[in-house]
Write an enzyme that holds these catalytic residues in place. Structure first.
Site, mmCIF file in Angstrom:
data_model
loop_
_atom_site.group_PDB
_atom_site.id
_atom_site.type_symbol
_atom_site.label_atom_id
_atom_site.label_comp_id
_atom_site.label_asym_id
_atom_site.label_seq_id
_atom_site.Cartn_x
_atom_site.Cartn_y
_atom_site.Cartn_z
ATOM 1 N N LYS A 14 0.849 -1.197 0.000
ATOM 2 C CA LYS A 14 0.000 0.000 0.000
ATOM 3 C C LYS A 14 0.881 1.242 0.000
ATOM 4 C CE LYS A 14 0.787 1.233 4.525
ATOM 5 N NZ LYS A 14 1.470 2.462 4.972
ATOM 6 N N GLY A 108 3.407 -1.591 4.360
ATOM 7 C CA GLY A 108 2.412 -2.453 4.989
ATOM 8 C C GLY A 108 2.578 -3.924 4.708
ATOM 9 N N ASP A 144 -3.198 -1.314 10.083
ATOM 10 C CA ASP A 144 -3.240 -1.429 8.624
ATOM 11 C C ASP A 144 -3.984 -2.679 8.160
ATOM 12 O OD1 ASP A 144 -1.762 0.869 8.365
ATOM 13 O OD2 ASP A 144 0.107 -0.123 7.795
#
Length: 297
Positions: A14, A108, A144
């Site tokens: 991400k 992430g 996350d």
């Protein structure tokens, strides 16, 4: 591939298109606003059911012991929830991982791996949890993880768990790995971290992105001044990439990125990146690929 295995499962990275720290809760957690977008750079995971109930990560990941891996911790939470709902233990699972996303990079990767593992095991174990169930299960392990389970570009608030879908242009990115790992603790704990950025709205973000076709990034990354002070290598990468556009750091670092409107322009910039950095291009993903993979089975 059989009903007892799921191989070649993607765990995409991400980017934080912006990241504002708007406050701090009494328990020490920071209140954030951000837009998360998925990109097509992925770790790849492989899952095989066992018969003894054990949950094992069989690939060595340097610096991440099996017991502390978010994948294993997430699967153990799912196994406990399965047993609570169904009254019997899970059959267990083996996990292999092809790891390409850097640790401490702000992409992430660990959270994405855990989210993919939850989706895969939920399917293989026939646990029956919904997307929302899995998001709630994963949140205590990392803010996350719910985004990766949410599975599309999202405006995030709270500690990152309050998510609303938002549209962004279909862009390409050049991402540079500055060659350092940035731990989140020292960045979020720094006395000079900005913690009072004025809250914004989805409408603020969407209006800006429409006006600039997504090439001039909205807002800023409040963690970037701290990370670049602590790790000059990150500052060097940002400064170099800024000659081509609105470059910035993702997450708490260390990776930096810049958006482009075509693959050819991104490739031309990538060709100029210094050999001292690892760098690559990626395209934005509108949706996480795992749900489609599971629906096709």
């Amino acid at each position: 591939m059989s009903d007892r295995s799921l191989h070649h499962c993607p765990a995409p990275a991400k980017l934080n298109l912006f990241l504002h720290v708007t406050g701090r809760r009494a328990d020490g957690y920071h209140l954030l606003q951000s837009v998360f977008t998925l990109i097509d750079r992925c770790d790849t995971l492989h899952f095989d059911l066992r018969k003894d109930g054990a949950i094992r990560r069989l690939t060595d990941v340097p610096g991440v012991p099996e017991e502390g891996d978010l994948i294993v911790r997430a699967l153990r939470l799912l196994a406990a929830e399965y047993e609570r709902r169904h009254g019997r233990p899970v059959p267990g699972i083996d996990v292999h991982i092809d790891k390409i996303l850097p640790m401490g990079g702000g992409l992430g990767g660990g959270s994405s791996d855990a989210a993919t593992a939850l989706m895969a095991a939920n399917h293989l174990w026939q646990a029956g949890l919904t997307r929302e169930d899995l998001m709630a299960l994963g949140l205590p392990l990392g803010a996350d993880i719910p985004f990766f389970l949410f599975g599309e570009t999202a405006f995030a608030q709270g500690v990152g768990e309050a998510l609303q879908a938002v549209r962004v242009p279909d862009l390409w990115y050049v991402i540079i790995e500055p060659g350092v790992q940035v731990p989140t603790g020292p960045v979020f704990g720094a006395p000079d971290l900005t913690r009072n950025t004025e809250p914004v709205t989805i409408a603020d973000f969407s209006k800006h992105i429409a006006q600039h076709q997504g090439l001039v990034q909205f807002g800023r990354n409040d963690l970037q001044p701290v990370a670049t002070r602590l790790f000059p290598q990150v500052a060097e990468a940002v400064d170099w990439l800024r000659q081509f556009g609105d470059a910035r750091m993702t997450g708490s670092g260390a990776c930096v990125f810049c958006a482009f409107d075509s693959a050819s322009v991104a490739d031309a910039v990538l060709a100029q990146v210094s050999g001292r950095w690892r760098a690559w291009t990626a395209q934005a993903l509108a949706r996480h690929p795992m749900p489609s993979l599971l629906q096709g089975r």
